[in-house]
Scaffold this motif. Structure first.
Motif, PDB file in Angstrom:
ATOM      1  N   ILE A 176     -10.308  -6.271   8.710  1.00 25.32           N
ATOM      2  CA  ILE A 176      -9.586  -7.291   7.955  1.00 25.32           C
ATOM      3  C   ILE A 176      -8.207  -7.510   8.565  1.00 25.32           C
ATOM      4  O   ILE A 176      -7.734  -8.645   8.704  1.00 25.32           O
ATOM      5  CB  ILE A 176      -9.460  -6.875   6.474  1.00 25.32           C
ATOM      6  CG1 ILE A 176     -10.829  -6.842   5.805  1.00 25.32           C
ATOM      7  CG2 ILE A 176      -8.539  -7.833   5.719  1.00 25.32           C
ATOM      8  CD1 ILE A 176     -10.784  -6.406   4.364  1.00 25.32           C
ATOM      9  N   VAL A 177      -7.555  -6.406   8.939  1.00 22.80           N
ATOM     10  CA  VAL A 177      -6.234  -6.496   9.563  1.00 22.80           C
ATOM     11  C   VAL A 177      -6.313  -7.293  10.853  1.00 22.80           C
ATOM     12  O   VAL A 177      -5.501  -8.197  11.105  1.00 22.80           O
ATOM     13  CB  VAL A 177      -5.664  -5.087   9.829  1.00 22.80           C
ATOM     14  CG1 VAL A 177      -4.367  -5.181  10.624  1.00 22.80           C
ATOM     15  CG2 VAL A 177      -5.435  -4.348   8.515  1.00 22.80           C
ATOM     16  N   VAL A 178      -7.305  -6.983  11.687  1.00 20.26           N
ATOM     17  CA  VAL A 178      -7.482  -7.697  12.962  1.00 20.26           C
ATOM     18  C   VAL A 178      -7.759  -9.177  12.715  1.00 20.26           C
ATOM     19  O   VAL A 178      -7.190 -10.064  13.384  1.00 20.26           O
ATOM     20  CB  VAL A 178      -8.623  -7.061  13.783  1.00 20.26           C
ATOM     21  CG1 VAL A 178      -8.967  -7.926  14.996  1.00 20.26           C
ATOM     22  CG2 VAL A 178      -8.230  -5.656  14.240  1.00 20.26           C
ATOM     23  N   ILE A 243      -1.169   8.201   6.793  1.00 18.21           N
ATOM     24  CA  ILE A 243      -2.302   7.322   7.138  1.00 18.21           C
ATOM     25  C   ILE A 243      -2.496   6.259   6.073  1.00 18.21           C
ATOM     26  O   ILE A 243      -2.668   5.063   6.371  1.00 18.21           O
ATOM     27  CB  ILE A 243      -3.595   8.158   7.309  1.00 18.21           C
ATOM     28  CG1 ILE A 243      -3.489   9.055   8.542  1.00 18.21           C
ATOM     29  CG2 ILE A 243      -4.822   7.246   7.410  1.00 18.21           C
ATOM     30  CD1 ILE A 243      -4.606  10.077   8.651  1.00 18.21           C
ATOM     31  N   ILE A 244      -2.461   6.668   4.803  1.00 17.44           N
ATOM     32  CA  ILE A 244      -2.685   5.739   3.695  1.00 17.44           C
ATOM     33  C   ILE A 244      -1.613   4.652   3.665  1.00 17.44           C
ATOM     34  O   ILE A 244      -1.920   3.455   3.557  1.00 17.44           O
ATOM     35  CB  ILE A 244      -2.707   6.507   2.360  1.00 17.44           C
ATOM     36  CG1 ILE A 244      -3.942   7.417   2.292  1.00 17.44           C
ATOM     37  CG2 ILE A 244      -2.700   5.543   1.171  1.00 17.44           C
ATOM     38  CD1 ILE A 244      -3.827   8.521   1.271  1.00 17.44           C
ATOM     39  N   THR A 245      -0.347   5.051   3.788  1.00 14.50           N
ATOM     40  CA  THR A 245       0.753   4.087   3.748  1.00 14.50           C
ATOM     41  C   THR A 245       0.664   3.112   4.912  1.00 14.50           C
ATOM     42  O   THR A 245       0.878   1.903   4.743  1.00 14.50           O
ATOM     43  CB  THR A 245       2.112   4.813   3.773  1.00 14.50           C
ATOM     44  OG1 THR A 245       2.177   5.755   2.701  1.00 14.50           O
ATOM     45  CG2 THR A 245       3.254   3.823   3.630  1.00 14.50           C
ATOM     46  N   LEU A 249       0.190  -0.943   4.483  1.00 17.49           N
ATOM     47  CA  LEU A 249       1.178  -1.888   5.002  1.00 17.49           C
ATOM     48  C   LEU A 249       0.530  -2.904   5.942  1.00 17.49           C
ATOM     49  O   LEU A 249       0.849  -4.099   5.901  1.00 17.49           O
ATOM     50  CB  LEU A 249       2.298  -1.136   5.713  1.00 17.49           C
ATOM     51  CG  LEU A 249       3.363  -0.504   4.820  1.00 17.49           C
ATOM     52  CD1 LEU A 249       4.323   0.326   5.664  1.00 17.49           C
ATOM     53  CD2 LEU A 249       4.132  -1.580   4.050  1.00 17.49           C
ATOM     54  N   LEU A 250      -0.385  -2.431   6.780  1.00 20.44           N
ATOM     55  CA  LEU A 250      -1.055  -3.345   7.718  1.00 20.44           C
ATOM     56  C   LEU A 250      -1.879  -4.400   6.988  1.00 20.44           C
ATOM     57  O   LEU A 250      -1.790  -5.596   7.290  1.00 20.44           O
ATOM     58  CB  LEU A 250      -1.947  -2.549   8.675  1.00 20.44           C
ATOM     59  CG  LEU A 250      -1.234  -1.754   9.776  1.00 20.44           C
ATOM     60  CD1 LEU A 250      -2.225  -0.877  10.529  1.00 20.44           C
ATOM     61  CD2 LEU A 250      -0.522  -2.694  10.741  1.00 20.44           C
ATOM     62  N   LEU A 256      -0.245 -11.312   3.599  1.00 22.38           N
ATOM     63  CA  LEU A 256       0.956 -12.134   3.520  1.00 22.38           C
ATOM     64  C   LEU A 256       0.975 -13.184   4.623  1.00 22.38           C
ATOM     65  O   LEU A 256       1.336 -14.342   4.396  1.00 22.38           O
ATOM     66  CB  LEU A 256       2.192 -11.228   3.620  1.00 22.38           C
ATOM     67  CG  LEU A 256       3.538 -11.830   3.246  1.00 22.38           C
ATOM     68  CD1 LEU A 256       3.546 -12.250   1.780  1.00 22.38           C
ATOM     69  CD2 LEU A 256       4.655 -10.823   3.514  1.00 22.38           C
ATOM     70  N   LYS A 257       0.546 -12.797   5.822  1.00 21.99           N
ATOM     71  CA  LYS A 257       0.554 -13.713   6.965  1.00 21.99           C
ATOM     72  C   LYS A 257      -0.414 -14.867   6.760  1.00 21.99           C
ATOM     73  O   LYS A 257      -0.098 -16.025   7.065  1.00 21.99           O
ATOM     74  CB  LYS A 257       0.196 -12.951   8.235  1.00 21.99           C
ATOM     75  CG  LYS A 257       0.053 -13.813   9.490  1.00 21.99           C
ATOM     76  CD  LYS A 257      -0.296 -12.970  10.688  1.00 21.99           C
ATOM     77  CE  LYS A 257      -0.474 -13.818  11.950  1.00 21.99           C
ATOM     78  NZ  LYS A 257      -1.633 -14.715  11.864  1.00 21.99           N
TER      79      LYS A 257
END
Length: 454
Positions: A176-178, A243-245, A249-250, A256-257
């Motif tokens: 999802i981040v990618v 790792i969780i944080t 954040l990612l 948001l982007k």
């Protein structure tokens, strides 16, 4: 308080160090990074005024969780025990409060979490492949039965399943981040529409953030089974929170982007909207599979740790002695797993009857959970005074400031979980009160048991 401990239990097998640091990190990360990250960011966005504040809220959530983890690091390294919080509360306040905690964990906290996660799996699977009007409930029940069976088979199989699910979950979230960073077109959406003054509450936003971070305290229940010993637990807790944080954040930055703060705040399925913007409707199918994997990961880890408290309850109170039996062949508390599974299935039935399963179980568990987390924080202060000579391989830095922050945060969330919830919270509190009545009846029950033996 006399508990009529059963001597017959003493020679039985006990937990042994069988978990590597990777196993322990997988359990903690698997519990925390669950389905919440796909639901709560929109609620956080609705209560923050800007994208910067939105991201800061998640950073603060990581810091507060780290403070709590440092408090638990002192407790778990000083008093390593499979009973976890139950053991800490027993040493600090005695067996009466510890009994109420174990009762609540068995009937409200842990079993409620299992039912909640199972409902999430059931809801998504029923959307992808319906097997009738009650398919969500049937799928949820199957999750409890199958995962409980896997953990009964043994700690190696259960931990191996957890590592596999956690790897799949993190890879899915990173996908999802990618997608958000490299494939989806960024949308320029204003944080605040001109002429509008949105009603926001950073305090309420933090309630949802910390709800999403919840679960790292489960490390206490595996402290006695870690191969690397006491010092290893400190590393496990700190690495897990890091790792969780980072993952949170990612993924939040990707939300948001792509969506912007306003669109996020209006979304009922923020991850689904991101994937739809990237891959069209097929993206919704992908997110359904990912959410199911995330919920399965957390459910398996919750089942794994939850039975450990039931085992400790059975060791200390004869009325629950059947729970205090450890199977040396599988290195697991089989009876504790079975009882936990039965109660979880009953709560799934309760959620079905209310026709609002997810929300009902959230309300049911929250106040009781935060009350006992507050008591564990206070226990750190009590044990420092009661057992000052005890060797402490790790001490919370900046004592007493950091433990006090942890306690105040837990107290605020206890207040919020009562104020912002409804009937489900009252039911959960009612079950806790039933535990109080049972506690008062224990002496009479012990007398009846003794009379039968004679």
């Amino acid at each position: 308080m006399k508990t009529d401990s059963n001597p017959a239990l003493e020679p039985q097998a006990k937990p042994r160090p069988a978990l590597s640091m990777t196993d322990a990190i997988a359990v903690i990360v698997g519990i925390v990074i669950g389905a919440g990250i796909f639901r709560t960011p929109s609620m956080v966005a609705a209560n923050t005024e800007s994208g910067t504040m939105f991201l800061v809220a998640w950073i603060v959530g990581g810091v507060i969780s780290l403070i709590g983890a440092l408090c638990y690091a002192e407790l778990t390294t000083t008093f390593p025990n499979t009973g976890g919080d139950y053991h800490f509360l027993t040493r600090a306040f005695g067996k009466r409060l510890a009994f109420l905690f174990a009762w609540s964990r068995m009937s409200v906290i842990q079993t409620g979490s299992i039912a909640l996660l199972s409902f999430i799996v059931g809801d998504y699977l029923s959307q992808m492949y319906s097997i009738g009007d009650f398919s969500s409930v049937i799928y949820a029940g199957m999750v409890v039965v199958v995962l409980t069976g896997i953990n009964i088979v043994g700690i190696t199989f259960g931990a191996g399943t957890q590592k596999l699910l956690t790897i799949l979950e993190v890879l899915g979230i990173l996908s999802i981040v990618v997608a958000g960073f490299f494939f989806a077109p960024a949308q320029v959406v204003p944080s605040v529409t001109a002429g509008e003054t949105p009603t926001t509450s950073l305090g309420l936003a933090m309630v949802f953030v910390l709800l999403t971070f919840g679960g790292w305290n489960e490390a206490a229940y595996i402290s006695a089974e870690l191969k690397s010993g006491k010092r290893g637990m400190v590393k496990v807790l700190i690495l897990s929170i890091f790792i969780i944080t980072t993952v949170y954040l990612l993924i939040c930055f990707a939300y948001l982007k792509v969506l912007g703060l306003t669109q996020m705040a209006q979304s009922d399925a923020v991850a689904g909207d991101l994937m739809r913007a990237t891959f069209g409707e097929s993206g919704m199918y992908l997110i359904g599979i990912l959410v199911a994997i995330a919920a399965l990961t957390s459910a398996n880890a919750t089942i794994f740790t939850g039975a450990r408290t039931n085992y400790a309850l059975g060791r200390d109170f004869a009325v629950f002695s059947m729970l205090g039996k450890w199977n040396s062949k599988t290195s697991s508390p089989v009876n504790a797993f079975m009882v936990q599974g039965a109660i979880s299935l009953a709560l799934i039935g309760l959620g079905f009857l209310t026709r609002n399963g997810f929300e009902t179980i959230v309300e049911y568990t929250a106040p009781v959970f935060w009350f006992f987390l507050l008591m564990v924080g206070i226990a750190l202060f009590v044990l420092r005074r009661k057992e000052p000579e005890r060797e402490r391989p790790f001490r919370v830095p900046w004592y007493p400031v950091l433990p006090l922050v942890f306690c105040l945060t837990s107290a605020y969330l206890l207040y919020s979980s009562v104020v912002y919830t409804g009937l489900g919270a009252l039911v959960g509190i009612g079950v806790l009160f039933a535990g109080v009545l049972l506690l008062l009846a224990l002496p009479a029950i012990d007398k009846i048991r003794q009379a039968k033996k004679v």
